[in-house]
Scaffold this active site. Structure first.
Site: not given
Ligand code: PAF
Length: 283
Positions: A30-31, A37, A147, A186-187
């Protein structure tokens, strides 16, 4: 590196790679990327010939009172990071490309999604499996890397792939932590300095429970009680759940006689953080 925004263009790109005999790895995100990541992407580069990274903040996996609008986004920064790993392409569709007018289908994994986060976020996993199914159909990878911080998500996606014969290998990658133990997320950017200091109690609780487990404790209640005590000592922390579950079914276990996962979710300030540790009696 290509940036692709439509499903059709993405499918054409993947199809031509497949025709050339290339193995494709997908890392869905989700960026607002962090080292966690990047570790998934490096794994993808090692496992396949071509790496595709998707960036899509998926509205349907957020509940009505959750942080979809506030979720951190920085495409330019993400693009540089993805380029530095050597990905071939970023798939970054708009919401209307993934959910056009009239969209009405949902992919539901029935059982493993019920416990843990499924209790406090009842629509979350349907949103995740629906979007991951769409991302798989758009990018047509041979393997996809997730992850293990989102352990229940990983189990649900594996189940979905098996049940629906996607023919995609779903690979889990270990949690990446800060030096003090906090799992990268990210949070974490939501945390104030005081909250950040308290957030370390999540991994501390898991590590101490694991030490107790390694010393021979097999009663889940005792491990959970220890973790509760450590996290409750932090005034800003509000525990959603701390549980020990079977690693495949995600059902609660009381006595740990086969591989289990101790998982927790805790609200700290504006952030809801999750973390887990695997407990293997045979080790
Ligand atoms: O883990 C995430 O970032 C999200 O849940 C995913 C797998 C990209 C689905 O939106």
């Amino acid at each position: 590196m290509q940036i692709i925004q439509t499903v059709q263009e993405m499918q054409c790109f993947s199809e031509s790679l497949r025709n050339e005999g290339k193995k494709i790895a997908l890392v869905p995100t989700m960026g607002f990327l962090h080292e966690g990541h990047l570790s998934l992407m490096r794994m993808g580069k090692e496992l396949a010939d071509v790496l595709i990274v998707s960036i899509f903040v998926n509205p349907i996996q957020f509940g009505p009172d959750e942080d979809f609008e506030d979720y951190p986004r920085d495409f330019e920064r993400d693009k540089k990071l993805i380029e530095s790993v050597g990905a071939a392409c970023i798939f970054a569709p708009e919401v209307r490309e993934i959910y056009p007018e009239g969209f009405q289908t949902s992919v539901k994994v029935a059982h493993v999604t019920q416990n843990l986060c499924g209790i406090s976020r009842p629509t979350h996993f349907d949103g995740v499996t629906t979007v991951v199914a769409k991302l798989f159909n758009a990018t047509r990878p041979h393997c996809a890397i997730f992850g293990e911080k989102d352990f229940q998500q990983f189990v649900a996606i594996k189940r979905m792939c098996q049940d629906l014969n996607f023919g995609i290998e779903v690979i889990g990658a270990p949690i990446v932590r800060e030096q003090d133990g906090l799992a990268l997320s990210s949070r974490n950017t939501y945390l104030t300095a005081e909250e950040r200091a308290s957030a370390v109690s999540l991994s501390q609780a898991l590590f101490e429970a694991k030490t107790m487990f390694d010393a021979g404790e097999r009663d889940a209640v005792n491990l959970i009680e220890l973790a509760h005590k450590i996290i409750r000592a932090e005034k800003v922390a509000r525990i959603d759940y701390i549980k020990v579950c079977d690693i495949d079914t995600m059902e609660d276990v009381s006595v740990i006689s086969r591989d289990a996962v101790m998982a927790l979710a805790v609200h700290i300030g504006k952030a809801r953080l999750i973390d887990n540790i695997v407990l293997k009696p045979a080790d």
